[in-house]
Structure formats: structure tokens, C-alpha cells
Design an enzyme around this catalytic site. Structure first.
Site, mmCIF file in Angstrom:
data_model
loop_
_atom_site.group_PDB
_atom_site.id
_atom_site.type_symbol
_atom_site.label_atom_id
_atom_site.label_comp_id
_atom_site.label_asym_id
_atom_site.label_seq_id
_atom_site.Cartn_x
_atom_site.Cartn_y
_atom_site.Cartn_z
ATOM 1 C CD GLU A 440 -2.570 -1.515 0.060
ATOM 2 O OE1 GLU A 440 -2.677 -0.670 -0.840
ATOM 3 O OE2 GLU A 440 -2.967 -2.681 -0.052
HETATM 4 C C1 LIG Z 1 2.867 -9.824 0.200
HETATM 5 C C2 LIG Z 1 2.642 -8.712 -0.772
HETATM 6 C C3 LIG Z 1 1.347 -8.399 -1.150
HETATM 7 C C4 LIG Z 1 1.125 -7.388 -2.097
HETATM 8 N N1 LIG Z 1 -0.151 -7.143 -2.535
HETATM 9 C C5 LIG Z 1 -0.334 -6.307 -3.596
HETATM 10 C C6 LIG Z 1 -1.609 -6.179 -4.225
HETATM 11 O O1 LIG Z 1 -2.593 -6.797 -3.802
HETATM 12 N N2 LIG Z 1 -1.713 -5.385 -5.315
HETATM 13 C C7 LIG Z 1 -0.650 -4.690 -5.830
HETATM 14 O O2 LIG Z 1 -0.818 -4.005 -6.817
HETATM 15 N N3 LIG Z 1 0.565 -4.772 -5.235
HETATM 16 C C8 LIG Z 1 0.754 -5.566 -4.147
HETATM 17 N N4 LIG Z 1 1.991 -5.681 -3.564
HETATM 18 C C9 LIG Z 1 3.089 -4.885 -4.095
HETATM 19 C C10 LIG Z 1 3.504 -3.769 -3.157
HETATM 20 O O3 LIG Z 1 2.523 -2.771 -3.117
HETATM 21 C C11 LIG Z 1 4.872 -3.264 -3.663
HETATM 22 O O4 LIG Z 1 5.801 -4.279 -3.358
HETATM 23 C C12 LIG Z 1 5.264 -1.953 -3.031
HETATM 24 O O5 LIG Z 1 4.444 -0.921 -3.494
HETATM 25 C C13 LIG Z 1 6.732 -1.592 -3.314
HETATM 26 O O6 LIG Z 1 7.058 -1.743 -4.659
HETATM 27 P P1 LIG Z 1 8.370 -2.580 -5.040
HETATM 28 O O7 LIG Z 1 8.270 -3.896 -4.370
HETATM 29 O O8 LIG Z 1 8.500 -2.558 -6.509
HETATM 30 O O9 LIG Z 1 9.548 -1.810 -4.360
HETATM 31 P P2 LIG Z 1 10.345 -0.552 -4.948
HETATM 32 O O10 LIG Z 1 9.385 0.459 -5.456
HETATM 33 O O11 LIG Z 1 11.406 -1.026 -5.852
HETATM 34 O O12 LIG Z 1 11.007 0.024 -3.619
HETATM 35 C C14 LIG Z 1 12.216 -0.487 -3.045
HETATM 36 C C15 LIG Z 1 12.665 0.474 -1.950
HETATM 37 O O13 LIG Z 1 12.960 1.748 -2.532
HETATM 38 C C16 LIG Z 1 12.185 2.761 -1.934
HETATM 39 N N5 LIG Z 1 11.765 3.721 -2.960
HETATM 40 C C17 LIG Z 1 11.331 3.453 -4.203
HETATM 41 N N6 LIG Z 1 11.042 4.599 -4.845
HETATM 42 C C18 LIG Z 1 11.276 5.594 -3.997
HETATM 43 C C19 LIG Z 1 11.174 7.012 -4.062
HETATM 44 N N7 LIG Z 1 10.723 7.648 -5.136
HETATM 45 N N8 LIG Z 1 11.538 7.732 -2.992
HETATM 46 C C20 LIG Z 1 11.963 7.124 -1.874
HETATM 47 N N9 LIG Z 1 12.072 5.795 -1.740
HETATM 48 C C21 LIG Z 1 11.736 5.036 -2.791
HETATM 49 C C22 LIG Z 1 10.992 2.065 -1.304
HETATM 50 O O14 LIG Z 1 10.475 2.797 -0.201
HETATM 51 C C23 LIG Z 1 11.608 0.732 -0.888
HETATM 52 O O15 LIG Z 1 12.209 0.863 0.365
HETATM 53 C C24 LIG Z 1 2.218 -6.653 -2.604
HETATM 54 C C25 LIG Z 1 3.521 -6.958 -2.183
HETATM 55 C C26 LIG Z 1 3.734 -7.990 -1.302
HETATM 56 C C27 LIG Z 1 5.152 -8.332 -0.931
#
Ligand SMILES: Cc1cc2nc3c(=O)[nH]c(=O)nc-3n(C[C@H](O)[C@H](O)[C@H](O)COP(=O)(O)OP(=O)(O)OC[C@H]3O[C@@H](n4cnc5c(N)ncnc54)[C@H](O)[C@@H]3O)c2cc1C
Length: 612
Positions: A440
């Protein structure tokens, strides 16, 4: 070791602190009494403790399984879902016209805390159905709205499909596409990490999918939102032909193991029909409706699991005998005592108790603002409360999920080695809680939302609105006989937080956006501590008044008589503990908030300058 729900604290919050009876005057809740609300809470407690909690460990052990292209959930979860649905819990809070039963949000939050504490994986399924139902009611056309009763009855379920391999935090980079084809769109693309994306619980699944139409502008502006059913819905409103949404696999993960986290492929093996919600390119603003609700629910996960873990640790500390009382440490034959007697264990438990109660007070206060934003007869009051909800949503999500996780970690520590093994629930609470700071919108993104969007919105009116609330409280209680020192500390943190906000303003005015961004998470934690301390102190004032009334009513005038009353009266103990809990929070957590301020004020940019 059974789940313990702190019903006493929940009821104190609702009835004595927030006085939610005032909400029942609204037309929407006509016919509802406080007795009805108490009954709902009691039934929810029973559902949580008797039906859901016993499934928690089995669900964790078995997890969701992917075999032959199908997802199978633990049978315990499926059976619990049937009971949950039969009792009508998914529709709680929705209007009767949509197939629900309206109750104030603040009550709904208290109920969901119990369900999440009992089995977090389980709650993902009804939670997502509720979110999709709410979005369809707000933005769907007539036909789309007609699906809501199916979601609330539990026959169908829902998902939110945002994330793609290259587009997590940066949703503007998503590439799933939607091309118009008559009355529908053809959806193509791969979504990952989709909770409840595929399972055997319901006869249909309604996916909310973010995708781009041809020639849409780049970034978030070009995103639209579509309703994509797993099975196409026929003219009678029933599931029909397969809609080519294929689950390509499940993630193996740290926690919430029975929540199916799916890779979904749309339109890869045949035409996948999607139906536009709202207008093209309105996708992000519409999805925010669901994401804001989901953020509130995610913060709640931190509170629920923190509370469950704390109570498990407290029960364990009462039973586990180890060592002797510190005062008899030289006597090898001294009586062995429960670890609850050791000062360091008491410190850990009090840290947990005060954080959990602070979080609960913050979350329920925010939910009350949400209720007032919808039901107050006064337009200015509705706007003021909506502003407070908007301001507090990222704080609630990130502070509660981070601090809730820390509580689960400290709870595990109280178990010693037994916390690290699967015989006790502590390690599962910790694993299930961690995800709340990630999905989220990660907590880093929440902090940027607070700093970049919320502080400056309406010329700073949101934050000033919150400060006025604090000032009203501080002004009214400035001469409080026993809590004066704590109120002074609250006022000092409030002033320091305002100074920090001003320093961000000056940095940004001089073109420095990097240092404020570097400070965003520590700032959000300062903010969270301020709100929790304010709410706990409000509660302490209320509780002290009630304790004094109780002493008076029971004729307990002297210190001995009051001690005797405390020995026999559970409510008196609760009220007295509230003052101690608030004091502990103020004296132990507020110095940490000042330390965060000091680090921000130092202007240190090492993290920006270091060569990793
Ligand atoms: C168990 C689980 C359930 C999930 N359920 C859903 C779902 O139902 N629907 C759905 O759509 N998604 C879902 N997700 C996805 C989840 O919302 C994303 O994993 C999350 O938004 C982070 O994206 P990412 O994993 O690509 O991490 P990234 O965006 O790659 O982030 C990696 C790190 O970099 C930081 N970061 C990235 N960009 C920035 C920025 N601009 N400024 C500062 N810091 C930054 C982040 O805070 C994080 O610490 C789920 C994930 C998991 C693991």
C-alpha cells in the site's frame, strides 16, 4: 496460547474517550443504539477468538498452494470463510441498499482490529472485497454497482492490480495496456504480487486493473482503471466464460502465508475483457479512493498484530518462572519468580503496552474524524475533519505499521528462546506484521506524501487544523494537578515539530529538496509520537476523572482505602493504569522524538554524500 483481545481498552476508547454515541444521531445510523454496537463488538470478538484465531497457525504452516495452475487455500481458511460470510461480516459498515449493515467507521475499525489479530492472511480476502465494493459504489456505473451485493455477501471477491515488475512505488512506469473494442477494452499485461489474485474461495473474482490506453500521456496521468472479472459476467449477472486472467504462480514469502500473492497474466492466452471505471486517464485518482482505505487498513495491521503479540508476551511473562527477585539475588535458595517480576521484562512490556494503546487511540481518533467528515450536519466541520483524515492517513499507515512491527519484535524478546520457535505465536506475529510497512505504498513513500503533499496543502491548513486540536486540549488542561509535567512535554514536542516544518519550508525555498526528503521518515515518526502522546494524555485525563469518581462513589478517601479498592476493582485498575501508560509513553518515547528532531536539525547530509 489463545488470542487475547483488549475489549476493555476498545470500549474505553469508543465510549468514554471518543463518546461515539454522538454519531448515532446521524440519519445513516437511525435505529442503532449503543447496545447494538456493544453486541456487534462482542460477536466480532467471538468470531475472532473462537473461529478465526484457531486457524492462524495451521494457515501459516500450510500456506496457499499452487498446483496445476490452480491455487488451493488451507481447508481451515475455507471453512472459516464460510462461517464469516454466513454471519454477514463483509458488509459491516456498508449501507443496507448495497447489501451491508451501516455502522460508524470507528466501530468498523475496532472490529477489523480483532479479525486481523486473529488471522491476518484470512482478513486479506474480505478486506479486498470490501475495498473493491467501496470503489465501485463511489465510481462505478449502474451495472458495476450492481456487483457490490455479490462482493459483500462473499460470493465474489476482489483484488487491486497495480504492481508490475518494473513499476512498484513508481506506478507511472506501468505498461499494461487497454485497447477499446466495442463496449469493453482488451487488457494485456502482467501484474505481480497480487493479493487474493486467484483462489478457490469464491465463484468469481473482480480485479481492479490499472492500465494504459493507446496514446495516453506518460506517467501517472495516462493511467486508467478497469474492472476485469475472472469469469465474464453474463446478461443475468452470473459468471460465464473464462476471461483469460491466468495465475502464473505464487510468491513464497516471509509471512501472511495463506494470503495468495499471485503473478497474474491478462490477455496472454486469449482476449481478456476489461470495463472502464469512470473516464479514461482517471485511474490514479479513482484508485486512490481504494488506496486510502487500504492504507488505513494496513496501519491497522500494525496495531492488531502489535496488540496480539503484546498480550501473548504478557501472558507468557506471568507464567514463565525464571530466576529470583532482584532484591534476593544473593540468596541461591530464594523463591523462583515469574519473569514478569524482572524490571527489564516490565520495561519491555510497558513499552509495548503504551505503544499499542497509543496506536489504538490514534487510529480510532482518525476513524472518528472520518465519520464526522461524512455525517456532521455542518459543512465546515465536515471539511475540517476530512482535512485531518487526509493529513493523518500517511502517519497512521506508516507509524502504526513500523511501530506495530517493533512491538512484535519486543514481544518475541519477552519469550526468550521460546519466542524464536514455532511452539508459540510470537514469531508468526512478527513475520505477518512486516509486510504492512511495505505494501500500500512503502513507508518511505508515505513519509514523502506527508512532507510533499500534505504539509503544504491548502496553505498549511491541514497541519494547523491538527495543531488547533492540540492547543484546545493543552489550553483546557494547562492547570491539571497530576499531568502538568507530561502536558508540558507534549507542548514542547509540538513546538519542535512546528520548527522542523518551518525549517523544511526554508530549505525548499532555497531549492534544497534533498535534505527534507532525507528527513521524511524521521519526521513522520516525530509526528506519530506527537499524535499518540496527545491521545494518550487525553485518555489519561478522562480516566483520572473517572477513577476519582469511582473512589468517591466507593467512599475510598484515604490512600489505604484506594489501594483496597484497586485490589478488588478491575475498572479502577484500568483507569489508574491509563495514567501510568500515558506517562510512560511521554517519558520514554517523546525523548526519542526529540532525538529525531535533533538529527534532522543537525542538517547532516552524509547519506547524500557517501560513495556507496
Ligand atoms: C505480500 C505482498 C502483497 C502485495 N499485494 C499487492 C496487491 O494486492 N496489489 C498490488 O498491486 N501490489 C501488491 N503488492 C506490491 C507492493 O505494493 C509493492 O511491493 C510496493 O508498493 C513496493 O514496490 P516494489 O516492491 O517494486 O519496491 P520498490 O518500489 O522497488 O522500492 C524499493 C525500496 O525503494 C524505496 N523507494 C522506491 N522509490 C522511492 C522514491 N521515489 N523515494 C523514496 N524511496 C523510494 C521504497 O520505499 C523501498 O524501500 C504486494 C507486495 C507484497 C510483498
Amino acid at each position: 496460547m489463545g488470542l487475547r483481545i483488549d475489549t476493555q481498552d476498545v470500549l474505553f476508547n469508543l465510549e468514554e474517550h471518543l463518546k461515539i454515541e454522538r454519531l448515532l444521531g446521524a440519519e445513516r445510523y437511525k435505529g442503532l443504539s449503543m447496545d447494538d454496537l456493544r453486541l456487534i463488538l462482542e460477536e466480532a470478538r467471538k468470531m475472532a477468538v473462537e473461529v478465526l484465531a484457531p486457524t492462524n497457525a495451521p494457515c501459516d504452516r500450510q500456506g496457499a498452494r499452487f498446483e496445476g495452475g490452480k491455487v488451493t487455500l488451507p481447508h481451515e481458511l475455507v471453512e472459516a470463510y464460510e462461517k464469516f460470510v454466513e454471519a454477514g461480516w463483509i458488509g459491516l459498515g456498508f449501507d443496507a441498499s448495497a447489501g451491508g449493515s451501516p455502522v460508524p467507521h470507528v466501530l468498523g475499525v475496532a472490529v477489523v482490529e480483532m479479525f486481523v489479530a486473529a488471522n491476518t492472511s484470512f482478513n486479506m480476502y474480505p478486506g479486498l472485497s470490501r475495498g473493491v465494493a467501496s470503489l465501485l459504489l463511489a465510481y462505478g456505473n449502474e451495472q458495476q454497482r450492481s456487483y457490490v451485493p455479490r462482493l459483500l455477501s462473499g460470493e465474489w471477491s476482489g483484488t487491486m492490480c497495480l504492481t508490475e515488475p518494473q513499476a512498484g512505488s513508481a506506478l507511472g512506469d506501468l505498461t499494461s495496456s487497454a485497447e477499446r473494442d466495442g463496449d469493453h477494452y482488451l487488457i494485456r499485461g502482467t501484474k505481480i504480487f497480487i493479493s487474493a489474485g486467484e483462489h478457490d474461495l469464491t465463484e468469481n473474482i473482480l480485479h481492479l486493473v490499472l492500465a494504459r490506453t493507446p496514446h495516453a500521456p506518460p506517467g501517472t496521468k495516462g493511467i486508467s482503471i478497469f474492472l476485469v472479472p475472472k469469469y465474464r459476467i453474463d446478461e443475468n449477472g452470473n459468471p460465464g466464460a473464462n476471461n483469460e486472467v491466468v495465475c502464473a504462480g505464487l510468491e513464497e514469502k516471509l509471512g501472511i502465508k495463506a494470503s495468495a500473492t499471485c503473478v497474474l497474466k491478462f490477455g496472454e492466452s486469449g482476449p481478456c475483457h476489461g470495463y472502464l471505471i469512470g473516464q479514461e486517464q482517471e485511474g490514479m485518482s479513482i484508485m486512490f479512493h481504494l488506496m486510502n482505505e487500504a492504507r488505513l487498513a494496513t496501519g491497522l495491521q500494525g496495531l492488531a498484530l502489535g496488540s496480539a503479540a503484546y498480550h501473548a508476551a504478557l501472558d507468557y511473562a506471568r507464567e514463565r518462572v525464571q530466576g529470583v527477585d532482584l532484591r534476593s539475588f544473593k540468596d541461591p535458595l530464594a523463591e523462583r519468580v515469574a519473569i514478569l517480576e524482572h524490571p527489564d521484562v516490565r520495561r519491555m512490556l510497558m513499552d509495548q503496552k503504551s505503544m499499542v494503546e497509543g496506536l489504538r487511540a490514534m487510529l480510532l481518533r482518525t476513524a472518528l474524524y472520518l465519520d464526522l467528515a461524512e455525517t456532521s450536519p455542518d459543512e465546515a466541520e465536515r471539511e475540517r475533519c476530512q482535512d485531518l483524515v487526509d493529513l493523518l492517513t500517511p502517519v497512521w499507515k506508516a507509524f502504526a505499521s513500523d511501530q506495530g512491527f517493533r512491538v512484535t519484535e519486543q514481544a518475541l524478546q519477552c519469550f526468550g528462546g521460546y519466542g524464536y520457535i514455532k511452539d508459540y505465536p510470537a514469531e508468526q506475529y512478527l513475520r505477518d506484521c512486516k509486510i504492512a510497512s511495505i505494501y500500500e505504498g512503502t513507508n518511505g513513500i508515505q513519509a514523502l506524501d506527508l512532507l510533499g503533499r500534505k504539509l503544504g496543502r491548502k496553505g498549511g491548513r491541514l497541519v494547523m487544523g491538527l495543531m488547533e486540536e492540540l492547543d484546545r486540549f493543552l489550553g483546557a488542561e494547562q492547570d491539571h494537578p497530576s499531568l502538568g509535567a507530561e502536558l508540558g512535554r507534549l507542548a514542547a514536542l509540538k513546538d519542535r515539530l512546528l520548527q522542523t516544518i518551518l525549517s523544511f519550508g526554508s530549505a525548499q525555498a532555497s531549492g534544497d529538496f534533498l535534505h527534507p526528503a532525507l528527513s521524511a521518515v524521521p519526521f513522520l515518526h516525530m509526528f506519530g509520537h506527537l499524535v499518540c502522546a496527545w491521545q494518550l494524555l487525553e485518555q489519561a485525563v478522562e480516566a483520572e476523572g473517572r477513577l476519582n469518581a469511582l473512589y468517591f462513589a466507593e467512599g475510598a478517601a484515604t490512600a489505604e482505602e484506594q489501594e483496597a479498592l484497586l485490589a478488588r476493582n478491575e475498572k479502577a485498575v484500568y483507569y489508574r493504569n491509563k495514567g501510568l501508560t500515558a506517562r510512560h509513553y511521554v517519558r520514554h518515547y517523546l525523548p526519542q522524538a526529540h532525538a529525531l528532531a535533533e538529527a534532522i536539525e543537525s542538517g547532516d547530509r552524509s547519506a547524500l554524500e557517501v560513495r556507496f
